[in-house]
Design a protein around this motif. Structure first.
Motif, PDB file in Angstrom:
ATOM      1  N   SER A   1     -13.332  -7.621  -0.658  1.00 48.76           N
ATOM      2  CA  SER A   1     -14.054  -6.346  -0.701  1.00 48.76           C
ATOM      3  C   SER A   1     -13.792  -5.492   0.529  1.00 48.76           C
ATOM      4  CB  SER A   1     -15.562  -6.594  -0.860  1.00 48.76           C
ATOM      5  OG  SER A   1     -16.042  -7.458   0.158  1.00 48.76           O
ATOM      6  N   VAL A   2     -13.363  -6.114   1.639  1.00 46.96           N
ATOM      7  CA  VAL A   2     -12.987  -5.363   2.833  1.00 46.96           C
ATOM      8  C   VAL A   2     -11.570  -4.816   2.696  1.00 46.96           C
ATOM      9  CG1 VAL A   2     -12.463  -5.563   5.303  1.00 46.96           C
ATOM     10  CG2 VAL A   2     -14.549  -6.592   4.386  1.00 46.96           C
ATOM     11  N   LEU A   3     -10.674  -5.640   2.175  1.00 47.88           N
ATOM     12  CA  LEU A   3      -9.251  -5.279   2.124  1.00 47.88           C
ATOM     13  C   LEU A   3      -8.885  -4.382   0.943  1.00 47.88           C
ATOM     14  CD1 LEU A   3      -7.684  -8.738   3.037  1.00 47.88           C
ATOM     15  CD2 LEU A   3      -8.169  -6.820   4.561  1.00 47.88           C
ATOM     16  N   ALA A   4      -9.654  -4.454  -0.152  1.00 44.05           N
ATOM     17  CA  ALA A   4      -9.293  -3.737  -1.381  1.00 44.05           C
ATOM     18  C   ALA A   4      -9.035  -2.235  -1.169  1.00 44.05           C
ATOM     19  CB  ALA A   4     -10.369  -3.950  -2.448  1.00 44.05           C
ATOM     20  N   PRO A   5      -9.891  -1.504  -0.439  1.00 43.32           N
ATOM     21  CA  PRO A   5      -9.641  -0.061  -0.299  1.00 43.32           C
ATOM     22  C   PRO A   5      -8.332   0.280   0.402  1.00 43.32           C
ATOM     23  CG  PRO A   5     -11.905  -0.603   0.315  1.00 43.32           C
ATOM     24  CD  PRO A   5     -11.171  -1.897   0.185  1.00 43.32           C
ATOM     25  N   PHE A   6      -7.792  -0.653   1.204  1.00 42.75           N
ATOM     26  CA  PHE A   6      -6.564  -0.346   1.941  1.00 42.75           C
ATOM     27  C   PHE A   6      -5.338  -0.351   1.032  1.00 42.75           C
ATOM     28  CE2 PHE A   6      -9.573  -1.533   5.162  1.00 42.75           C
ATOM     29  CZ  PHE A   6      -9.304  -0.613   6.174  1.00 42.75           C
ATOM     30  N   GLU A   7      -5.494  -0.837  -0.205  1.00 42.36           N
ATOM     31  CA  GLU A   7      -4.394  -0.735  -1.160  1.00 42.36           C
ATOM     32  C   GLU A   7      -4.086   0.724  -1.477  1.00 42.36           C
ATOM     33  OE1 GLU A   7      -3.037  -2.422  -5.565  1.00 42.36           O
ATOM     34  OE2 GLU A   7      -4.831  -3.218  -4.587  1.00 42.36           O
ATOM     35  N   TYR A   8      -5.085   1.582  -1.386  1.00 40.16           N
ATOM     36  CA  TYR A   8      -4.882   3.003  -1.664  1.00 40.16           C
ATOM     37  C   TYR A   8      -3.913   3.647  -0.665  1.00 40.16           C
ATOM     38  CZ  TYR A   8      -9.070   2.544  -4.602  1.00 40.16           C
ATOM     39  OH  TYR A   8      -9.976   2.164  -5.552  1.00 40.16           O
ATOM     40  N   THR A   9      -3.775   3.051   0.544  1.00 36.97           N
ATOM     41  CA  THR A   9      -2.883   3.656   1.539  1.00 36.97           C
ATOM     42  C   THR A   9      -1.436   3.662   1.067  1.00 36.97           C
ATOM     43  OG1 THR A   9      -2.581   1.530   2.686  1.00 36.97           O
ATOM     44  CG2 THR A   9      -4.372   2.956   3.448  1.00 36.97           C
ATOM     45  N   SER A  10      -1.094   2.761   0.139  1.00 40.38           N
ATOM     46  CA  SER A  10       0.284   2.739  -0.358  1.00 40.38           C
ATOM     47  C   SER A  10       0.633   4.029  -1.090  1.00 40.38           C
ATOM     48  CB  SER A  10       0.512   1.522  -1.273  1.00 40.38           C
ATOM     49  OG  SER A  10      -0.358   1.550  -2.379  1.00 40.38           O
ATOM     50  N   LEU A  11      -0.371   4.695  -1.669  1.00 44.20           N
ATOM     51  CA  LEU A  11      -0.116   5.975  -2.330  1.00 44.20           C
ATOM     52  C   LEU A  11       0.268   7.033  -1.300  1.00 44.20           C
ATOM     53  CD1 LEU A  11      -0.143   7.611  -4.963  1.00 44.20           C
ATOM     54  CD2 LEU A  11      -2.541   8.135  -4.529  1.00 44.20           C
ATOM     55  N   VAL A  12      -0.406   7.005  -0.144  1.00 38.56           N
ATOM     56  CA  VAL A  12      -0.067   7.940   0.933  1.00 38.56           C
ATOM     57  C   VAL A  12       1.360   7.699   1.401  1.00 38.56           C
ATOM     58  CG1 VAL A  12      -0.678   8.750   3.234  1.00 38.56           C
ATOM     59  CG2 VAL A  12      -2.487   8.065   1.646  1.00 38.56           C
ATOM     60  N   TRP A  13       1.706   6.421   1.618  1.00 36.23           N
ATOM     61  CA  TRP A  13       3.070   6.089   2.044  1.00 36.23           C
ATOM     62  C   TRP A  13       4.088   6.496   0.981  1.00 36.23           C
ATOM     63  CZ3 TRP A  13       3.540   5.802   6.843  1.00 36.23           C
ATOM     64  CH2 TRP A  13       2.634   5.118   7.653  1.00 36.23           C
ATOM     65  N   ALA A  14       3.701   6.381  -0.299  1.00 36.40           N
ATOM     66  CA  ALA A  14       4.618   6.760  -1.384  1.00 36.40           C
ATOM     67  C   ALA A  14       4.965   8.242  -1.300  1.00 36.40           C
ATOM     68  CB  ALA A  14       3.991   6.437  -2.737  1.00 36.40           C
ATOM     69  N   PHE A  15       3.964   9.075  -1.011  1.00 41.42           N
ATOM     70  CA  PHE A  15       4.217  10.511  -0.888  1.00 41.42           C
ATOM     71  C   PHE A  15       5.070  10.803   0.362  1.00 41.42           C
ATOM     72  CE2 PHE A  15       0.230  10.991  -3.496  1.00 41.42           C
ATOM     73  CZ  PHE A  15       0.875  11.506  -4.602  1.00 41.42           C
ATOM     74  N   VAL A  16       4.809  10.066   1.458  1.00 44.24           N
ATOM     75  CA  VAL A  16       5.584  10.258   2.695  1.00 44.24           C
ATOM     76  C   VAL A  16       7.045   9.896   2.470  1.00 44.24           C
ATOM     77  CG1 VAL A  16       5.920   9.445   5.062  1.00 44.24           C
ATOM     78  CG2 VAL A  16       3.606   9.911   4.225  1.00 44.24           C
ATOM     79  N   LEU A  17       7.290   8.734   1.862  1.00 45.00           N
ATOM     80  CA  LEU A  17       8.656   8.296   1.600  1.00 45.00           C
ATOM     81  C   LEU A  17       9.337   9.195   0.565  1.00 45.00           C
ATOM     82  CD1 LEU A  17       8.216   4.414   1.575  1.00 45.00           C
ATOM     83  CD2 LEU A  17       9.280   5.815   3.339  1.00 45.00           C
ATOM     84  N   GLY A  18       8.563   9.663  -0.423  1.00 42.73           N
ATOM     85  CA  GLY A  18       9.118  10.569  -1.420  1.00 42.73           C
ATOM     86  C   GLY A  18       9.646  11.842  -0.787  1.00 42.73           C
ATOM     87  N   TYR A  19       8.920  12.327   0.218  1.00 42.22           N
ATOM     88  CA  TYR A  19       9.366  13.528   0.936  1.00 42.22           C
ATOM     89  C   TYR A  19      10.564  13.214   1.831  1.00 42.22           C
ATOM     90  CZ  TYR A  19       9.436  17.361   4.296  1.00 42.22           C
ATOM     91  OH  TYR A  19       9.834  18.400   5.097  1.00 42.22           O
ATOM     92  N   ALA A  20      10.508  12.065   2.532  1.00 43.23           N
ATOM     93  CA  ALA A  20      11.564  11.716   3.484  1.00 43.23           C
ATOM     94  C   ALA A  20      12.890  11.387   2.794  1.00 43.23           C
ATOM     95  CB  ALA A  20      11.118  10.533   4.351  1.00 43.23           C
ATOM     96  N   ILE A  21      12.825  10.710   1.634  1.00 44.89           N
ATOM     97  CA  ILE A  21      14.051  10.236   0.978  1.00 44.89           C
ATOM     98  C   ILE A  21      14.530  11.209  -0.092  1.00 44.89           C
ATOM     99  CG2 ILE A  21      15.068   8.369  -0.382  1.00 44.89           C
ATOM    100  CD1 ILE A  21      13.072   6.469   0.958  1.00 44.89           C
ATOM    101  N   TRP A  22      13.607  11.669  -0.946  1.00 44.39           N
ATOM    102  CA  TRP A  22      14.012  12.493  -2.091  1.00 44.39           C
ATOM    103  C   TRP A  22      13.662  13.973  -1.938  1.00 44.39           C
ATOM    104  CZ3 TRP A  22      11.845   7.562  -2.906  1.00 44.39           C
ATOM    105  CH2 TRP A  22      12.743   6.615  -3.414  1.00 44.39           C
ATOM    106  N   GLY A  23      12.984  14.321  -0.841  1.00 41.71           N
ATOM    107  CA  GLY A  23      12.652  15.721  -0.613  1.00 41.71           C
ATOM    108  C   GLY A  23      11.524  16.239  -1.483  1.00 41.71           C
ATOM    109  N   ASP A  24      10.709  15.312  -2.042  1.00 34.21           N
ATOM    110  CA  ASP A  24       9.567  15.730  -2.857  1.00 34.21           C
ATOM    111  C   ASP A  24       8.494  16.341  -1.951  1.00 34.21           C
ATOM    112  OD1 ASP A  24      10.882  14.640  -5.015  1.00 34.21           O
ATOM    113  OD2 ASP A  24       9.840  12.720  -4.888  1.00 34.21           O
ATOM    114  N   ILE A  25       8.126  17.571  -2.231  1.00 33.30           N
ATOM    115  CA  ILE A  25       7.128  18.260  -1.402  1.00 33.30           C
ATOM    116  C   ILE A  25       5.747  18.101  -2.038  1.00 33.30           C
ATOM    117  CG2 ILE A  25       6.400  20.471  -0.437  1.00 33.30           C
ATOM    118  CD1 ILE A  25       9.321  21.347  -0.481  1.00 33.30           C
ATOM    119  N   PRO A  26       4.805  17.426  -1.363  1.00 31.72           N
ATOM    120  CA  PRO A  26       3.473  17.220  -1.933  1.00 31.72           C
ATOM    121  C   PRO A  26       2.706  18.528  -2.074  1.00 31.72           C
ATOM    122  CG  PRO A  26       3.903  15.732  -0.076  1.00 31.72           C
ATOM    123  CD  PRO A  26       4.964  16.776  -0.059  1.00 31.72           C
ATOM    124  N   ALA A  27       1.918  18.626  -3.147  1.00 32.42           N
ATOM    125  CA  ALA A  27       1.057  19.787  -3.357  1.00 32.42           C
ATOM    126  C   ALA A  27      -0.207  19.650  -2.509  1.00 32.42           C
ATOM    127  CB  ALA A  27       0.704  19.908  -4.836  1.00 32.42           C
TER     128      ALA A  27
END
Length: 287
Positions: free
Chosen positions: A234-260
C-alpha cells in the motif's frame, strides 16, 4: 528516507524508471522482432547476470528454495498479464490502454488487505486515488466502450496486481537473485519453445538492443524485488504511476512526442501522490 520504507520507495521508484526505459527499448525492437524472441534474449541476459553475480552456489540455493513454486505461479500470472496487454494493445488507443492498466495499483492496494493483512491508512488510499486521477487526466481516455480489448487491459492490470502482492508475500523467503533466477529460467524455457517459429536473425544493432533490454530489465527486476522486501504494497503502489511520467519524458526525448497541457497536470498529481506517501510515512516514523 534512511528507514527501510524509505529505501523501499527509492528502489521501487528506480525500478519503474528502468522498466519504462526497458519498455521504450522493446518499442523500438518490436517493429522488426517478435515479442517472444525479445523476451528470450531478455531472460537469457538476466539469467546470465544472476549466475555471474551469484556463482555456482546460486543454482543449488535456487533448486532447494521454498519460493520456487510460488514464483512459478507468479511467472504464469505475469505471462498471462503480458499476453492480455499485448492483445489489447493491437486495437486500443495508447491513452485508453494506459489508463486501464494503471488500475493495477488500486487493485494491489485492495488485495493487500485480505492477502497480506496490511493496514491501509487514509494517506495511502489518498495517494492511490490522487495518482489514478493524475493518470486519467494525463491519458485523457474519451469515448471508451466496454469491448474485449478493454476487458483484456483490465485483466492485465488485475493479473499484474496479484503477481505484485504474491511477490511481496514471498519476498522474505529468498534473496532477490534466487527469485530472479526462478522467474527468468521459466521464461527462458517457455520462450525458447516458441522461438523456432518466430526466429528473426538480429542485426548488430538489434542484438545490442536485445542485450540492453536484458541488462536494463535485470536492473529493474532487482530494484523492484529489493523494494518489495522493504515496504508494504500500500506504500509502494502509488509509485507505479511515476512510470507514466517517465514514459512521457522518454517519448519526448526519443521520438519527439510533445506532451499536451493535460499531461503536465496529470504528472503534477502523480508526483503529489508520491509526496503524500513520503510525508505521511515520515510523520508515522517520527510518531
Amino acid at each position: 528516507m534512511k528507514t527501510s520504507v524509505g529505501i523501499g520507495i527509492l528502489l521501487t521508484s528506480l525500478s519503474y524508471f528502468l522498466f519504462t526505459l526497458h519498455d521504450g527499448t522493446i518499442k523500438i525492437l518490436v517493429e522488426t522482432t517478435a515479442v517472444w524472441q525479445i523476451l528470450f534474449f531478455r531472460s537469457a541476459t538476466i539469467l546470465a547476470g544472476c549466475l555471474i553475480f551469484g556463482g555456482p552456489s546460486l543454482v543449488r540455493e535456487t533448486a532447494s528454495s521454498p519460493v520456487v513454486k510460488p514464483m512459478m505461479i507468479r511467472s504464469i500470472l505475469l505471462l498471462a498479464a503480458w499476453l492480455s496487454y499485448y492483445n489489447a494493445a493491437k486495437s486500443m488507443q495508447l491513452a485508453s490502454l494506459q489508463t486501464l492498466y494503471y488500475a493495477a495499483p488500486v487493485v494491489a492496494t485492495l488485495l493487500a488487505v485480505p492477502i497480506l493483512n496490511e493496514r491501509v491508512t487514509l494517506p495511502r488510499w489518498l495517494a492511490v486515488i490522487v495518482g489514478f486521477l493524475g493518470v486519467l487526466i494525463a491519458s485523457n481516455p474519451i469515448g471508451m466502450k466496454i469491448t474485449l480489448p478493454v476487458y483484456l487491459a483490465l485483466q492485465a492490470a488485475c493479473l499484474w496486481a496479484f503477481s505484485t502482492v504474491l511477490l511481496r508475500r514471498t519476498a522474505m523467503g529468498a534473496r532477490s537473485l534466487v527469485q530472479m533466477t526462478v522467474t527468468n529460467s521459466f521464461f527462458l524455457l517457455l520462450t525458447g519453445a516458441v522461438l523456432i517459429g518466430v526466429w528473426h536473425t538480429p542485426t548488430p544493432v538489434e542484438l545490442a538492443l536485445s542485450l540492453a533490454t536484458g541488462i536494463i530489465g535485470g536492473g529493474a527486476q532487482f530494484a523492484f524485488f529489493e523494494g518489495m522486501r522493504r515496504a508494504p504494497i500500500s506504500v509502494l503502489a502509488p509509485f507505479e504511476y511515476t512510470s507514466l511520467v517517465w514514459a512521457f519524458v522518454l517519448g519526448y526525448a526519443i521520438w519527439g512526442d510533445i506532451p499536451a497541457a493535460n499531461v503536465f497536470i496529470g504528472a503534477a498529481l502523480i508526483c503529489s501522490a508520491g509526496l503524500i506517501i513520503v510525508f505521511s510515512e515520515r510523520l508515522t516514523a517520527r510518531g
